[in-house]
Scaffold this active site. Sequence first.
Site, PDB file in Angstrom:
ATOM      1  N   GLY A 409      20.628  22.255  90.771  1.00  0.00           N
ATOM      2  CA  GLY A 409      21.225  20.974  91.417  1.00  0.00           C
ATOM      3  C   GLY A 409      21.452  19.845  90.540  1.00  0.00           C
ATOM      4  N   SER A 410      21.130  18.714  90.896  1.00  0.00           N
ATOM      5  CA  SER A 410      21.811  17.409  90.480  1.00  0.00           C
ATOM      6  C   SER A 410      20.875  17.007  89.270  1.00  0.00           C
ATOM      7  CB  SER A 410      21.671  16.208  91.548  1.00  0.00           C
ATOM      8  OG  SER A 410      22.569  16.724  92.488  1.00  0.00           O
ATOM      9  N   SER A 411      19.677  17.598  89.097  1.00  0.00           N
ATOM     10  CA  SER A 411      18.976  17.405  87.746  1.00  0.00           C
ATOM     11  C   SER A 411      19.849  17.169  86.520  1.00  0.00           C
ATOM     12  CB  SER A 411      17.915  18.240  87.424  1.00  0.00           C
ATOM     13  OG  SER A 411      16.861  17.813  88.666  1.00  0.00           O
TER      14      SER A 411
END
Length: 728
Positions: A409-411
């Site tokens: 995800g957005s990490s």
Amino acid sequence: MKRAKTKSLETINNQVMKSRINIIMLVVFLLCLALIFRIGYLQIVKGDMYQEEVENAQYVEINQNVPRGEIYDRNGNLLVGNASKKAIYFTRHRNMSSGEIMDVALKLSDYIEMDTENISLRDKQDYLINRYPEEVEKIMKKEQTLLDNGNISQKQFNEELYRQIDDQQLSDILSEEDLNTIAVFVEMVNARELNPVVVKSEDVTEAEFAAVNESLDSLEGISTGMDWEREYPYDSTLKTVLGEVSSSEEGLPKELLDYYMARGYSRNDRVGKTYLEYQYENVLRGEKAQVKYSTDKSGKILKQETVKKGEPGDDLYLTIDIELQLELEAIAEHHLTSLRKMAEEVAARNNRTGELDYTIIPEYLNTVVLVVQDPNNGDVLAMVGKQLDENGEIVDYHYGALTSTYPVGSSIKGATVTTGYQNDIIEPGEVLIDEPLNFAGDQGTKSSFFNRDSKVAIDDQEALMVSSNVYMMKIAMGLADFSYTPGMSLPTDITGGANKLRNGLNQFGLGVSTGIDLPNEATGLSPDLANNPSSFLNLAIGQYDTYSALQLSQYMSTIANGGNRVGLHMAKEVRSGDANGEGTLLQSFDGEVLNTVLYSPEELEQIHKGFYDVFNTHDTATNRYGTGWDAYHELEPKAAGKTGTAEAKFEGVDVLNQTYTGYAPYDEPDMAFAVIFPNMPYTVPFFPGQYLGRDVVNKYYELYYEQSPKPNYQYNTDTFYPKLVYGQ
């Protein structure tokens, strides 16, 4: 009267000199003659004997009494040591037959008691053939007659015996003493000539050791000594990553036989089988003793002489801080079990009320992995993995940080923004419109979690803070040379853009090896993106390729230290073994800079400020929060980082992978961390696993900055459940 002739003094002296020279020459001649006779005697008469002695004397390397080097943490705490134990050895002389070995085994079995549980049926059958011919004849009357008449061979007779006689029949014939002898014989019979093997090293009693010692003269090839086995002062902590060593019975593992034989090992050598024991075998193995054996014509050992003493292996010091490791293991267990309990309570309530639209299967919430490292030199300070087994019990899963990969995800959005800078798609501070992206046909709609239905102007810093999916996707579009218009069809050929984006992620260690000095590192899945533009956009927000916790930690460290991707490593130093303390430093390991991410000062500062806002900023003007604000904003000193949530499937059910990455302190980072919670319930709001990251930083501050201890986050279903119902 004639005058008498007289010799001059000079003449007399010359005559005396000649006489002396003649005597000397005669002596030399006689000595040479004697030497010739002696040489002839030695060569002709004794030559065969001396040649035989030369042929019968050979040097053999043995691995007896050579302990492996020990393994310590960075502060000198022993992680893997050696426990010495009494052992009974057997050295097979040259040309020693199985019958001769059996004779020794019969004698030795009177002095020692062996474990007989694992004796094979075939070994019992062979013993029966050799030791109980009368019993065999009774059982095999027909076959014995055929054998006596020459109608079948001994081999055929034996094969029929193997087929007919089972364990039950053998148990009626063989006594406990017989089984004990078989167990001794099995350990001895496969020994290679002149290479000592362990007959027994487990639970050798004082009485057994003394009895064997007193009878060595009558036990050919038997000797006593000390053996060793690995011991672990911290029990199972990191045991899988520390690795395994083969046993004395196992020798070289079959799967590694060719590898070690090509490097000069013997088949009965004890070697590292997995992870660090395997990776640093050349450091830990030690140097085997070299022994010269002299044998007679029959091959029996007449004497042995140690030419070179064995040397224990060198000691390996790791980057791991065992105190931090143990503390983080306890924290990980607390969060994993607490989240599972809360998931069970939420599911139970929903079974009664039916209020939730989410499928919550608590058993899927069973794993957490995390890594803490020094971002400046690649030292891995702690590597933790925990799982809940089918019985709900905690088990270690430390190697999962190395071997398991997930969509995260957005990490990874800091790497996406950086790739946009490097390819001139955006500039620091550039504003783009976050809006739902509507595509033609079945290509659907994509939007940001914080903004489902409007147009919001945000720059790169705020895009990181609120985790804008659309901002990242518009960067990806720029990499593939197209821009967004409502209702458009995505282009099919995005190969060039996909290569640029993946190369941009790779430069941070995402999707490639971290350089960790451990075998079996998983680099993740990078499925083909040809003619797959929708997945290409998802790649920009961490929703397509898979990464490990180690890769996330290296990625975050690269940003924290200013752009150097430093290879991760577990080994810190090699020192010579010294029972009185740290030995002499032989080698040190410094993190190698694998590549440098090119930033302008303004670009790097913009990424840092965006990550700071993720953890610390509440924009009162817009009432927008950083996605990690809840858990991290009270940390002192301040930290920075990025959170991520990836949609995934587990056994056909929608789940979320939650990730939390960061570094601290913000101004001068000396730690970076990465946390992955896979297979979390697919809920809005998400299960609050990010508090694990907060507790990790607090514990680091406690141990390294001497801050007062802070309690772990306590999960409360009564507080959390209303948020699930109302979707707050």
